[in-house]
Motif scaffolding. Structure first.
Motif: not given
Lengths: 132, 345
Positions: B20-21, B25, B146-147, B151-152, B332, B335
């Motif tokens: 989803e993350i 991106w 973020p990105n 973040e993962y 996301y 989140y």
């Protein structure tokens, strides 16, 4: 809210650990704690007592229009929980799927942030409840 | 002998998938998931932080072992995501578990190994007779820009260990630390997100310290990998700990019970400690556990642990691997809302 420091600090024992009291004359438990036992009056003898952390939903509502400070948490549940000793308290319900939030469902205490006094002020922590 | 009297963990209920993350991106989720060995990560909700996590984990530890909170003479909370820059989390935890006021408390910071640094401090205080019990907590709501690659993997969770001499469920036979000044990951004062040195975080940072820590402990205690039934390593992703195990000569299977990151992400200060708790959930009396934490900046704490008789009666009601099954997925947008990554929050 501005300068909620006294409010947060004075409530911390009750909010952290459900600190209430107990009348040794009539045997009733109180939360929040009472200064005088409303049943026994001057014959009452109150002592500190921690409330049980398990209970069940006595009543609840789903909040969509929240007061200031809680706008970003909507929709959320507010419930009256009946603790194992019969005491009722008002609390937020968290981590509880909608299909399980029913009158009579068993719940237990958890520890969460309740509100913060602005970006630079204190954070108030304390009890909320979740469905078991 | 000094050891673990009780243990407890807490992992928040929300999960966001690596897939989803990646979708947001424009990256390939399946490839990132496979590369990191992480499927999803645990996310703190709007009203949770490293302090609420620490309280929950400590309460589980106390309840399951039945120790008197008034016997806890020291509370140390290790975290790199403190709710206050100045105001100890440890005092709030101590108050919430009923250990105050005749005790000492402090917060520790050493990236991902602040929790095990607290365990060592408690071991010293318990061994010297300064306190009956010490409580060491590792707790983080890890931050990832973020990105950014972090973040993962940056998840959230806590583990609490009550250290004492009497009624131990597992003895800590020995500990050994390996520490250098290595700039692989940091967060400056007032900066919102940490920065890291990319690939530099592997060989000269994680592997150098974890392997040196483990080898130092094996040499100090005169033991070999074959002498251990379980091995737990700090787990910034699902791959590094298995590679460390293989490089040290451990069979990969010995590292599986304590490998939790694939399901909840990297829980930073809590990572190696949650892994240890998962092993304690199943280990039999007499079995031996090697634990090696790692904190950027950089250092490793290694522990040789032997499980004792009577552990069955003092385990938390729900095992780590079962507790993390209670989950709810968010997308996301959910989140970033809960983690307050939207600027206006």
């Amino acid at each position: 809210m501005k300068n909620a420091t006294p409010l947060i600090w004075r409530n911390s024992a009750a909010r952290y650990n459900l600190a209430g009291n107990h009348c040794e004359t009539c045997g009733k438990d109180y939360f929040p704690e009472r200064v005088v036992c409303p049943t026994c009056r001057r014959r009452g003898k109150l002592s500190a007592k921690q409330m049980p952390t398990d209970g069940k939903i006595y009543s609840f509502t789903h909040v969509h229009a929240a007061p200031a400070g809680f706008e970003h948490e909507t929709p959320y549940y507010i419930a009256i929980v009946e603790l194992e000793n019969g005491v009722h308290l008002l609390t937020q319900l968290v981590d509880s799927p909608a299909e399980k939030v029913k009158i009579g469902t068993n719940v237990k205490m958890c520890f969460r942030r309740i509100f913060e006094d602005g970006k630079e002020g204190l954070i108030a922590y304390g009890f909320k409840f979740k469905v078991v | 002998m000094v050891g673990i009297v009780g243990y407890g963990t807490y992992v928040p209920r929300m999960r966001v998938k690596v897939d989803e993350i990646a979708r947001v991106w424009g990256k390939e989720g399946a490839r990132i998931s496979k590369g990191l060995g992480i499927n999803e990560k645990a996310v703190a909700s709007f009203d949770e932080d490293s302090c609420s996590f620490a309280v929950e984990a400590s309460r589980v530890a106390l309840k399951s072992c039945g120790a008197d909170p008034k016997g806890i003479g020291a509370v140390f909370v290790g975290s790199e995501s403190k709710p206050y820059a100045v105001k100890p989390t440890a005092t709030m935890v101590a108050e919430a578990i009923g250990a105050t006021p005749e005790m000492t408390a402090a917060d520790f910071e050493f990236a991902c190994k602040a929790g095990t640094a607290g365990v060592q401090a408690c071991m010293g205080m318990v061994s010297s007779g300064m306190v009956k019990y010490g409580l060491a907590v590792g707790s983080d709501t890890a931050q990832g820009r973020p990105n950014d690659a972090l973040e993962y993997s940056a998840g959230g969770g806590a583990a609490a260990l009550i250290i004492g001499k009497e009624g131990t469920v597992a003895d800590i036979d020995a500990t050994y630390s390996f520490t250098t000044d290595t700039p692989d990951f940091w967060r400056r004062q007032h900066a919102e997100f940490p920065r890291h040195a990319g690939r530099f975080t592997a060989e000269p940072a994680y592997f150098k310290h974890v392997l040196s820590g483990a080898k130092g402990l094996l040499a100090k205690t005169g033991t070999k990998p074959e002498d251990y039934d379980f091995a737990v390593f700090h787990q910034p992703n699902g791959k590094f700990p298995l590679r460390a195990a293989t490089m040290l000569g451990f069979e990969e299977t010995k590292a599986m019970q304590g490998l939790i990151t694939p399901f909840i992400g990297n829980t930073y200060s809590a990572a190696a400690m949650i892994g240890l708790c998962s092993v304690l959930d199943v280990a039999k009396p007499g079995q031996r556990i090697l634990v090696v934490s790692y904190g950027s900046g950089a250092g490793s704490d290694a522990f040789k642990i032997t499980v004792k008789e009577g552990i069955e009666a003092k385990r938390p009601k729900v095992a780590v691997l079962n507790a993390i099954e209670d989950k709810e997925y968010v997308d996301y947008a959910g989140y970033v809302k809960h983690r307050r990554k939207i600027k206006s929050l």
